[in-house]
Structures are given as structure tokens and as C-alpha cells.
Scaffold this motif. Structure first.
Motif, PDB file in Angstrom:
ATOM      1  N   PHE A  26      -2.060  -0.471  16.344  1.00  0.00           N
ATOM      2  CA  PHE A  26      -2.788   0.449  15.476  1.00  0.00           C
ATOM      3  C   PHE A  26      -2.119   0.541  14.105  1.00  0.00           C
ATOM      4  O   PHE A  26      -2.779   0.459  13.071  1.00  0.00           O
ATOM      5  CB  PHE A  26      -2.876   1.830  16.136  1.00  0.00           C
ATOM      6  N   HIS A  27      -0.818   0.673  14.103  1.00  0.00           N
ATOM      7  CA  HIS A  27      -0.088   0.797  12.840  1.00  0.00           C
ATOM      8  C   HIS A  27      -0.225  -0.483  12.009  1.00  0.00           C
ATOM      9  O   HIS A  27      -0.499  -0.428  10.810  1.00  0.00           O
ATOM     10  CB  HIS A  27       1.382   1.124  13.090  1.00  0.00           C
ATOM     11  N   ALA A  28      -0.058  -1.635  12.644  1.00  0.00           N
ATOM     12  CA  ALA A  28      -0.130  -2.913  11.935  1.00  0.00           C
ATOM     13  C   ALA A  28      -1.532  -3.205  11.410  1.00  0.00           C
ATOM     14  O   ALA A  28      -1.698  -3.640  10.262  1.00  0.00           O
ATOM     15  CB  ALA A  28       0.322  -4.044  12.853  1.00  0.00           C
ATOM     16  N   LEU A  29      -2.550  -2.971  12.232  1.00  0.00           N
ATOM     17  CA  LEU A  29      -3.921  -3.358  11.873  1.00  0.00           C
ATOM     18  C   LEU A  29      -4.729  -2.256  11.186  1.00  0.00           C
ATOM     19  O   LEU A  29      -5.750  -2.559  10.565  1.00  0.00           O
ATOM     20  CB  LEU A  29      -4.668  -3.829  13.117  1.00  0.00           C
ATOM     21  N   SER A  30      -4.294  -1.015  11.307  1.00  0.00           N
ATOM     22  CA  SER A  30      -5.094   0.078  10.736  1.00  0.00           C
ATOM     23  C   SER A  30      -4.365   0.888   9.665  1.00  0.00           C
ATOM     24  O   SER A  30      -4.945   1.203   8.643  1.00  0.00           O
ATOM     25  CB  SER A  30      -5.564   1.023  11.846  1.00  0.00           C
ATOM     26  N   ILE A  31      -3.118   1.244   9.891  1.00  0.00           N
ATOM     27  CA  ILE A  31      -2.392   2.100   8.953  1.00  0.00           C
ATOM     28  C   ILE A  31      -1.712   1.291   7.852  1.00  0.00           C
ATOM     29  O   ILE A  31      -1.816   1.598   6.669  1.00  0.00           O
ATOM     30  CB  ILE A  31      -1.350   2.968   9.691  1.00  0.00           C
ATOM     31  N   ASP A  32      -1.017   0.239   8.233  1.00  0.00           N
ATOM     32  CA  ASP A  32      -0.251  -0.544   7.263  1.00  0.00           C
ATOM     33  C   ASP A  32      -0.866  -1.920   7.013  1.00  0.00           C
ATOM     34  O   ASP A  32      -0.209  -2.836   6.542  1.00  0.00           O
ATOM     35  CB  ASP A  32       1.197  -0.696   7.754  1.00  0.00           C
ATOM     36  N   SER A  33      -2.140  -2.058   7.290  1.00  0.00           N
ATOM     37  CA  SER A  33      -2.812  -3.363   7.159  1.00  0.00           C
ATOM     38  C   SER A  33      -2.729  -3.926   5.747  1.00  0.00           C
ATOM     39  O   SER A  33      -2.681  -5.142   5.563  1.00  0.00           O
ATOM     40  CB  SER A  33      -4.274  -3.255   7.596  1.00  0.00           C
ATOM     41  N   HIS A  34      -2.669  -3.041   4.754  1.00  0.00           N
ATOM     42  CA  HIS A  34      -2.614  -3.501   3.360  1.00  0.00           C
ATOM     43  C   HIS A  34      -1.318  -4.257   3.063  1.00  0.00           C
ATOM     44  O   HIS A  34      -1.297  -5.136   2.199  1.00  0.00           O
ATOM     45  CB  HIS A  34      -2.800  -2.324   2.396  1.00  0.00           C
ATOM     46  N   ASN A  35      -0.260  -3.944   3.756  1.00  0.00           N
ATOM     47  CA  ASN A  35       1.010  -4.671   3.625  1.00  0.00           C
ATOM     48  C   ASN A  35       1.126  -5.786   4.660  1.00  0.00           C
ATOM     49  O   ASN A  35       1.558  -6.900   4.353  1.00  0.00           O
ATOM     50  CB  ASN A  35       2.202  -3.722   3.795  1.00  0.00           C
ATOM     51  N   PHE A  36       0.760  -5.466   5.878  1.00  0.00           N
ATOM     52  CA  PHE A  36       0.977  -6.352   7.012  1.00  0.00           C
ATOM     53  C   PHE A  36       0.103  -7.605   6.983  1.00  0.00           C
ATOM     54  O   PHE A  36       0.605  -8.723   7.135  1.00  0.00           O
ATOM     55  CB  PHE A  36       0.748  -5.563   8.303  1.00  0.00           C
ATOM     56  N   LEU A  37      -1.206  -7.450   6.816  1.00  0.00           N
ATOM     57  CA  LEU A  37      -2.116  -8.597   6.930  1.00  0.00           C
ATOM     58  C   LEU A  37      -1.883  -9.678   5.872  1.00  0.00           C
ATOM     59  O   LEU A  37      -1.831 -10.858   6.234  1.00  0.00           O
ATOM     60  CB  LEU A  37      -3.570  -8.129   6.946  1.00  0.00           C
ATOM     61  N   PRO A  38      -1.732  -9.342   4.582  1.00  0.00           N
ATOM     62  CA  PRO A  38      -1.476 -10.422   3.614  1.00  0.00           C
ATOM     63  C   PRO A  38      -0.169 -11.177   3.896  1.00  0.00           C
ATOM     64  O   PRO A  38      -0.066 -12.365   3.595  1.00  0.00           O
ATOM     65  CB  PRO A  38      -1.397  -9.688   2.271  1.00  0.00           C
ATOM     66  N   LYS A  39       0.785 -10.495   4.506  1.00  0.00           N
ATOM     67  CA  LYS A  39       2.066 -11.125   4.819  1.00  0.00           C
ATOM     68  C   LYS A  39       1.951 -12.026   6.055  1.00  0.00           C
ATOM     69  O   LYS A  39       2.466 -13.138   6.075  1.00  0.00           O
ATOM     70  CB  LYS A  39       3.117 -10.039   5.060  1.00  0.00           C
ATOM     71  N   VAL A  40       1.278 -11.538   7.084  1.00  0.00           N
ATOM     72  CA  VAL A  40       1.254 -12.218   8.372  1.00  0.00           C
ATOM     73  C   VAL A  40       0.096 -13.210   8.498  1.00  0.00           C
ATOM     74  O   VAL A  40       0.248 -14.263   9.114  1.00  0.00           O
ATOM     75  CB  VAL A  40       1.203 -11.178   9.520  1.00  0.00           C
ATOM     76  N   VAL A  41      -1.051 -12.879   7.949  1.00  0.00           N
ATOM     77  CA  VAL A  41      -2.221 -13.773   8.033  1.00  0.00           C
ATOM     78  C   VAL A  41      -2.832 -13.995   6.640  1.00  0.00           C
ATOM     79  O   VAL A  41      -3.990 -13.652   6.391  1.00  0.00           O
ATOM     80  CB  VAL A  41      -3.279 -13.241   9.035  1.00  0.00           C
ATOM     81  N   PRO A  42      -2.056 -14.602   5.725  1.00  0.00           N
ATOM     82  CA  PRO A  42      -2.563 -14.810   4.364  1.00  0.00           C
ATOM     83  C   PRO A  42      -3.760 -15.755   4.310  1.00  0.00           C
ATOM     84  O   PRO A  42      -4.510 -15.744   3.337  1.00  0.00           O
ATOM     85  CB  PRO A  42      -1.356 -15.385   3.619  1.00  0.00           C
ATOM     86  N   HIS A  43      -3.962 -16.529   5.363  1.00  0.00           N
ATOM     87  CA  HIS A  43      -5.132 -17.404   5.436  1.00  0.00           C
ATOM     88  C   HIS A  43      -6.400 -16.614   5.786  1.00  0.00           C
ATOM     89  O   HIS A  43      -7.494 -17.146   5.683  1.00  0.00           O
ATOM     90  CB  HIS A  43      -4.900 -18.549   6.420  1.00  0.00           C
ATOM     91  N   PHE A  44      -6.253 -15.339   6.155  1.00  0.00           N
ATOM     92  CA  PHE A  44      -7.391 -14.447   6.386  1.00  0.00           C
ATOM     93  C   PHE A  44      -7.512 -13.372   5.314  1.00  0.00           C
ATOM     94  O   PHE A  44      -8.611 -12.989   4.939  1.00  0.00           O
ATOM     95  CB  PHE A  44      -7.284 -13.765   7.758  1.00  0.00           C
ATOM     96  N   VAL A  45      -6.383 -12.829   4.853  1.00  0.00           N
ATOM     97  CA  VAL A  45      -6.372 -11.734   3.876  1.00  0.00           C
ATOM     98  C   VAL A  45      -5.381 -12.075   2.763  1.00  0.00           C
ATOM     99  O   VAL A  45      -4.181 -12.197   3.012  1.00  0.00           O
ATOM    100  CB  VAL A  45      -5.971 -10.393   4.542  1.00  0.00           C
ATOM    101  N   LYS A  46      -5.909 -12.207   1.557  1.00  0.00           N
ATOM    102  CA  LYS A  46      -5.044 -12.519   0.405  1.00  0.00           C
ATOM    103  C   LYS A  46      -4.316 -11.268  -0.083  1.00  0.00           C
ATOM    104  O   LYS A  46      -3.111 -11.279  -0.321  1.00  0.00           O
ATOM    105  CB  LYS A  46      -5.903 -13.094  -0.714  1.00  0.00           C
ATOM    106  N   SER A  47      -5.081 -10.171  -0.242  1.00  0.00           N
ATOM    107  CA  SER A  47      -4.497  -8.916  -0.715  1.00  0.00           C
ATOM    108  C   SER A  47      -5.429  -7.758  -0.395  1.00  0.00           C
ATOM    109  O   SER A  47      -6.602  -7.959  -0.095  1.00  0.00           O
ATOM    110  CB  SER A  47      -4.237  -8.971  -2.227  1.00  0.00           C
ATOM    111  N   VAL A  48      -4.867  -6.549  -0.490  1.00  0.00           N
ATOM    112  CA  VAL A  48      -5.636  -5.319  -0.281  1.00  0.00           C
ATOM    113  C   VAL A  48      -5.293  -4.378  -1.422  1.00  0.00           C
ATOM    114  O   VAL A  48      -4.125  -4.142  -1.708  1.00  0.00           O
ATOM    115  CB  VAL A  48      -5.299  -4.655   1.076  1.00  0.00           C
ATOM    116  N   GLU A  49      -6.332  -3.853  -2.078  1.00  0.00           N
ATOM    117  CA  GLU A  49      -6.151  -2.928  -3.189  1.00  0.00           C
ATOM    118  C   GLU A  49      -6.837  -1.604  -2.850  1.00  0.00           C
ATOM    119  O   GLU A  49      -7.962  -1.585  -2.365  1.00  0.00           O
ATOM    120  CB  GLU A  49      -6.809  -3.475  -4.458  1.00  0.00           C
ATOM    121  N   PHE A  50      -6.155  -0.494  -3.147  1.00  0.00           N
ATOM    122  CA  PHE A  50      -6.757   0.818  -2.925  1.00  0.00           C
ATOM    123  C   PHE A  50      -7.529   1.245  -4.164  1.00  0.00           C
ATOM    124  O   PHE A  50      -7.004   1.205  -5.277  1.00  0.00           O
ATOM    125  CB  PHE A  50      -5.689   1.864  -2.588  1.00  0.00           C
ATOM    126  N   VAL A  51      -8.764   1.670  -3.963  1.00  0.00           N
ATOM    127  CA  VAL A  51      -9.603   2.196  -5.038  1.00  0.00           C
ATOM    128  C   VAL A  51      -9.492   3.718  -5.054  1.00  0.00           C
ATOM    129  O   VAL A  51      -9.445   4.333  -6.108  1.00  0.00           O
ATOM    130  CB  VAL A  51     -11.074   1.755  -4.842  1.00  0.00           C
TER     131      VAL A  51
END
Length: 161
Positions: free
Chosen positions: A21-46
Motif C-alpha cells: 500500500f505504501h509503495a503503490l499508493s502513498i509513496d508511488s510518486h517516488n517509488f514507481l519512477p525509481k523501480v519501474v521507469p519503463h512504466f512511469v517516467k515521473s509523477v507531478e502533484f497539481v
């Protein structure tokens, strides 16, 4: 406007619910670009941040992806029950037939691991329906990403412990 509902993921993992939950929902903006950059390049908060209802973020996809971005709004978050509900409200991932998509991420503790379920509610324009090939492709992508996340968390047991 019709709604089509699909279960896009229904997995059991040896990784604990709180960690996933923490990796995929709370900290996904940091975690996903680091761990799966071929799926998520970056996350920006509006608006807001990942821990508040109403948070809006833009997920940018890698250059080689068929799409550029999707904008999501957090509708409900329950950290005690490991539940996240969000709506994709904009993005070039939408076919002309789709108005919006609501996703429910459910992380249920199962022994020492997790039963993860992702349910999508596609709000269609008019009498349109989702293309079954797109659903199959989405399921495959989610499975690949989930496996990569799971493997990373297993290899790094201190992360989100």
C-alpha cells in the motif's frame, strides 16, 4: 453514460499489505519512477499530496510508451484498511469513447502477505463500451508492473517496513 466494471488485477503476494500500500499508493510518486521507469517516467502533484483526498497528480509515461500522461484525483484513502480510490480525469490514454475511469485499489492482509485487487469502473460516453483488447493489455501491464514492484520489495525488506 454507461459504466463498465472490470477486475484488472487479483493477485496474492508474499509482501505485506502495509508495504505494498505504501509503495503503490502513498509513496508511488517516488517509488514507481525509481523501480519501474519503463512504466512511469515521473509523477507531478497539481494539488495536495499523496496522503489527502482531493490530491491531483499527473503521471508521465516514458517516451517509448504509446501515451504521454494521465491526470488522477484521489477520491478516498483509508490507510488503516489499505484502500485507495482514485479517478483518472484527463489524459491522452482515454479513447474518444471514455469519459473517466474510477479505480479501487484494495490490499487485504492474507497470512503474512497480501491479496491485492484492482477494480476499474469505466464511465463511457453514450452507449459505448470498452474494447476487450484494451482491457487485456491493461491487465498484462498491471501484472508486469506489480511483479516488478513485488520483486523489488522482496529484495529490499527494509523498505516501508
Amino acid at each position: 453514460m454507461g459504466v463498465s466494471t472490470y477486475t484488472l488485477a487479483d493477485f496474492t503476494s508474499p509482501v505485506g499489505a502495509a508495504r505494498l500500500f505504501h509503495a503503490l499508493s502513498i509513496d508511488s510518486h517516488n517509488f514507481l519512477p525509481k523501480v519501474v521507469p519503463h512504466f512511469v517516467k515521473s509523477v507531478e502533484f497539481v494539488e495536495g499530496d499523496s496522503t489527502v483526498v482531493g490530491c491531483v497528480k499527473i503521471i508521465n509515461f516514458p517516451d517509448e510508451a504509446p501515451y504521454n500522461y494521465v491526470k488522477n484525483r484521489v477520491d478516498k484513502i483509508d490507510s488503516s484498511k489499505f484502500y485507495l480510490k482514485y479517478t483518472s480525469i484527463e489524459g491522452d490514454i482515454f479513447p474518444d469513447t471514455l469519459e473517466s475511469a474510477v479505480f479501487e485499489n484494495i490490499y487485504d492482509s492474507s497470512g503474512t502477505g497480501t491479496h491485492y485487487k484492482l477494480v476499474a469502473h469505466y464511465h463511457m460516453k453514450g452507449d459505448n463500451s470498452m474494447d476487450e483488447d484494451e482491457i487485456t493489455t491493461a491487465k498484462q501491464g498491471i501484472q508486469l508492473m506489480f511483479k516488478a514492484v513485488e520483486e523489488y520489495l522482496i529484495a529490499n525488506p527494509q523498505l516501508y517496513a
